[in-house]
Design an enzyme around this catalytic site. Sequence first.
Site, PDB file in Angstrom:
ATOM      1  N   GLU A  41     -21.953 -33.024 -30.016  1.00  9.75           N
ATOM      2  CA  GLU A  41     -21.537 -31.651 -29.706  1.00  9.75           C
ATOM      3  C   GLU A  41     -21.137 -30.915 -30.978  1.00  9.75           C
ATOM      4  O   GLU A  41     -20.330 -29.999 -30.933  1.00  9.75           O
ATOM      5  CB  GLU A  41     -20.444 -31.636 -28.626  1.00  9.75           C
ATOM      6  CG  GLU A  41     -19.344 -32.649 -28.772  1.00  9.75           C
ATOM      7  CD  GLU A  41     -18.303 -32.230 -29.804  1.00  9.75           C
ATOM      8  OE1 GLU A  41     -17.252 -31.725 -29.433  1.00  9.75           O
ATOM      9  OE2 GLU A  41     -18.562 -32.431 -31.017  1.00  9.75           O
ATOM     10  N   TRP A  42     -21.696 -31.397 -32.106  1.00  9.50           N
ATOM     11  CA  TRP A  42     -21.682 -30.708 -33.402  1.00  9.50           C
ATOM     12  C   TRP A  42     -20.282 -30.583 -34.005  1.00  9.50           C
ATOM     13  O   TRP A  42     -20.018 -29.685 -34.799  1.00  9.50           O
ATOM     14  CB  TRP A  42     -22.347 -29.336 -33.291  1.00  9.50           C
ATOM     15  CG  TRP A  42     -23.526 -29.347 -32.382  1.00  9.50           C
ATOM     16  CD1 TRP A  42     -24.629 -30.153 -32.466  1.00  9.50           C
ATOM     17  CD2 TRP A  42     -23.715 -28.550 -31.204  1.00  9.50           C
ATOM     18  NE1 TRP A  42     -25.493 -29.898 -31.430  1.00  9.50           N
ATOM     19  CE2 TRP A  42     -24.961 -28.917 -30.636  1.00  9.50           C
ATOM     20  CE3 TRP A  42     -22.969 -27.548 -30.584  1.00  9.50           C
ATOM     21  CZ2 TRP A  42     -25.455 -28.332 -29.490  1.00  9.50           C
ATOM     22  CZ3 TRP A  42     -23.464 -26.957 -29.433  1.00  9.50           C
ATOM     23  CH2 TRP A  42     -24.689 -27.356 -28.898  1.00  9.50           C
ATOM     24  N   GLY A  43     -19.382 -31.496 -33.643  1.00  5.20           N
ATOM     25  CA  GLY A  43     -18.063 -31.505 -34.252  1.00  5.20           C
ATOM     26  C   GLY A  43     -17.083 -30.515 -33.682  1.00  5.20           C
ATOM     27  O   GLY A  43     -15.953 -30.397 -34.177  1.00  5.20           O
ATOM     28  N   ILE A  44     -17.463 -29.811 -32.631  1.00  2.82           N
ATOM     29  CA  ILE A  44     -16.565 -28.830 -32.011  1.00  2.82           C
ATOM     30  C   ILE A  44     -15.421 -29.549 -31.302  1.00  2.82           C
ATOM     31  O   ILE A  44     -15.618 -30.600 -30.693  1.00  2.82           O
ATOM     32  CB  ILE A  44     -17.359 -27.955 -31.012  1.00  2.82           C
ATOM     33  CG1 ILE A  44     -18.446 -27.166 -31.749  1.00  2.82           C
ATOM     34  CG2 ILE A  44     -16.443 -27.004 -30.249  1.00  2.82           C
ATOM     35  CD1 ILE A  44     -19.451 -26.500 -30.830  1.00  2.82           C
ATOM     36  N   ASP A  45     -14.214 -28.995 -31.381  1.00  2.47           N
ATOM     37  CA  ASP A  45     -13.051 -29.530 -30.664  1.00  2.47           C
ATOM     38  C   ASP A  45     -12.603 -30.882 -31.226  1.00  2.47           C
ATOM     39  O   ASP A  45     -12.007 -31.691 -30.527  1.00  2.47           O
ATOM     40  CB  ASP A  45     -13.363 -29.620 -29.163  1.00  2.47           C
ATOM     41  CG  ASP A  45     -12.142 -29.821 -28.292  1.00  2.47           C
ATOM     42  OD1 ASP A  45     -11.035 -29.486 -28.739  1.00  2.47           O
ATOM     43  OD2 ASP A  45     -12.305 -30.324 -27.159  1.00  2.47           O
ATOM     44  N   ASP A  57     -25.742 -29.356 -37.556  1.00  2.00           N
ATOM     45  CA  ASP A  57     -26.946 -30.048 -38.001  1.00  2.00           C
ATOM     46  C   ASP A  57     -27.065 -30.057 -39.525  1.00  2.00           C
ATOM     47  O   ASP A  57     -26.737 -29.071 -40.201  1.00  2.00           O
ATOM     48  CB  ASP A  57     -28.193 -29.356 -37.449  1.00  2.00           C
ATOM     49  CG  ASP A  57     -28.336 -29.524 -35.949  1.00  2.00           C
ATOM     50  OD1 ASP A  57     -27.428 -30.079 -35.318  1.00  2.00           O
ATOM     51  OD2 ASP A  57     -29.362 -29.069 -35.410  1.00  2.00           O
ATOM     52  N   ASP A 112     -26.522 -34.087 -26.090  1.00  2.00           N
ATOM     53  CA  ASP A 112     -26.280 -32.809 -26.754  1.00  2.00           C
ATOM     54  C   ASP A 112     -25.413 -31.893 -25.881  1.00  2.00           C
ATOM     55  O   ASP A 112     -24.990 -32.274 -24.788  1.00  2.00           O
ATOM     56  CB  ASP A 112     -27.631 -32.148 -27.058  1.00  2.00           C
ATOM     57  CG  ASP A 112     -27.704 -31.581 -28.463  1.00  2.00           C
ATOM     58  OD1 ASP A 112     -26.667 -31.174 -28.993  1.00  2.00           O
ATOM     59  OD2 ASP A 112     -28.820 -31.543 -29.028  1.00  2.00           O
TER      60      ASP A 112
END
Length: 655
Positions: A196-200, A218, A151
């Site tokens: 990392e939740w789709g960032i970057d 999420d 995470d």
Amino acid sequence: MASVIALSLLLPAAFAADHSPLRARLQDGLARTPQMGWNTYNHYNCYPDEEIFRSNAKALVDFGLADLGYRYATIDCGWTLTERLANGSLTWNATRFPSGFPAIADYLHDLGLLFGVYGDAGIKLCGPSDEHEEQDAQTFAAWGADSLKYDNCFSEASLGYPNVEYAPSSPLKPRYEVMSNALQKLDRPILFQICEWGIDFPALWAPALGHSWRIGNDIIPAWRSVFRTLNQAVPQTDFAGPGQWPDLDMLMVGNGVYSVPEEETHFSLWAILKSPLIIGSALKDATTEINSESLRILKQKAVIGYNQDKLGVSASLRRRWTDQGYEVWSGPLSNGRTVAAVINWRGEARDLTLDLPDIGLQSAGLVKNIWAGSTSRNVQTSYTARVEGHGTMLLELRDTVPAGVYPKKIFGSSRGQGTVFKSVYAGSTSENYTLAINFAKTIPSASKITVQVGANRQKLSIAVPPSRQQVTATIPLVAGSNNTITISHSHPITAIQVTSPNGTYYPATQFSLTGAARHETCGEGFCQPVGSKVSYLSPNSTARGVIPASAGTKYVEIDYINNEVAFSSSWGWGANSRNLTISLNGGEPVRLEVPLSGRHSELFGPGKGWWDTATLGVSVDGWKEGDNEVVVGNVNGEKGFQPYAADFVGLRVFD
């Protein structure tokens, strides 16, 4: 669109100049198909314990789930102590896990399962590994871990390490690269799940570091999160492949928040998009046991088979009917099969029709309707079935023929010296379809044939030169799947082929603007195929053009750009979508809610993902002979959460 639809599915229009680097993948033999298993988080949050974990892991075996591939059992957040040991090592909370992680790993391995652990790239709470990556990797291996979900909580130093930061000050790849390198140094193979939740936009860099990456925030216990997640998956489906899988997040099946049809939709789409299938419900603990309907869904062998198919190709979005509330996804399977899903976004049951050309096919010798439990044979051009509210028509198609091809043995019937071909499909009403007639053998001498489209059209006489086995002609067709073509001939015919018109492209630069809408020039090679776009379209700001056409319904492909990624808004209304409307000659607008198109980082990439074009098709009725006024905007956008439309690059009208 017989030949066009197979090509115009929903493609990133960076096709002319793909700025994505080659995506290396780990060559360690892991995750050749998407991983499957169970995780504590969705049901138990950060409060798991050993009794809960052992009971659910045992249920994987007892319920027959492990035999179907669900083998990774993972303890998510909440297992660590807040402080490390004197030697710097992580350790487990002995109150919650009195036997310790090595003993738990042994227990799982004795059951034939695999042990998943959870870590974090930050500094606290979640099992942080920042500046301890090699030590933690060695610790996980020593405990017998087989996978690591990693995470990104409490990781942004510039802001004082907030729990979550959706706009970090620097790219995230280096942070995950450190742990990836540490894992690759081990003698024990450990599956690395980047979270990392789709960032970057991790699809560009995560495949070189791990085996899966979370594409977005999420999943939440609300039906709307399925639509939000699918919209974020659209530009990432072609990144999927053996050893690198886009992770749509853990499954909600069995948590009691979705209806049975909703669970079937959720499971179907996660499966055919090649997401890891990680159960997030309570299978069995001291007070709870999964219900039989949810267990049936999780054990559906055909659906699991699509997810684990050796071809390893994700399904993609093919068509979306926003006003009508349904859409179509499809993709190839091994052995020449195709899987297709028709999602009913409305809340009531109804009959829905799949036009096979929308998924690149014209016929199927066998169609299996998975959730209905039915089978149909010799399906030509279209297939109709009942779909429950929020449910999905999930189909497996075999023995298929490509779109636009009509073998006589399937579509033709003899009538004297003539052959009638039925169920001929057209995406647009147009006079400009190309008909190719294939003869069984070379024609020895010059002859003539006649062609009649429909019952009331004038017959067309076609000269057939000698020494030819094929002849072509231009014919009219009406939009729909019920056209007939009658051919009078003296030589045997094997098949006909129908090719749609090429269409005419109208770039947004040819449209005049009203209100705050403006033309913007993009970086070189972007905003394909025009190099610029119209932005700030809204209910009061439009793009207007005049397009000549014939009368009737036309299939229109729209090149759009949308990179409004739902991060903080994902907990509420955020849907990863924007609207576009097309109004024709002052008539009612056709609305298309388009998904994300961005294929670069929303933080650091060129144009922040707002230069990446995608294409989606829509049928527009009301065209008249001669000039037509076309208005692109966002009619009624002020009534919802999307005041701005997607950016507009251009459109192609097939006439």
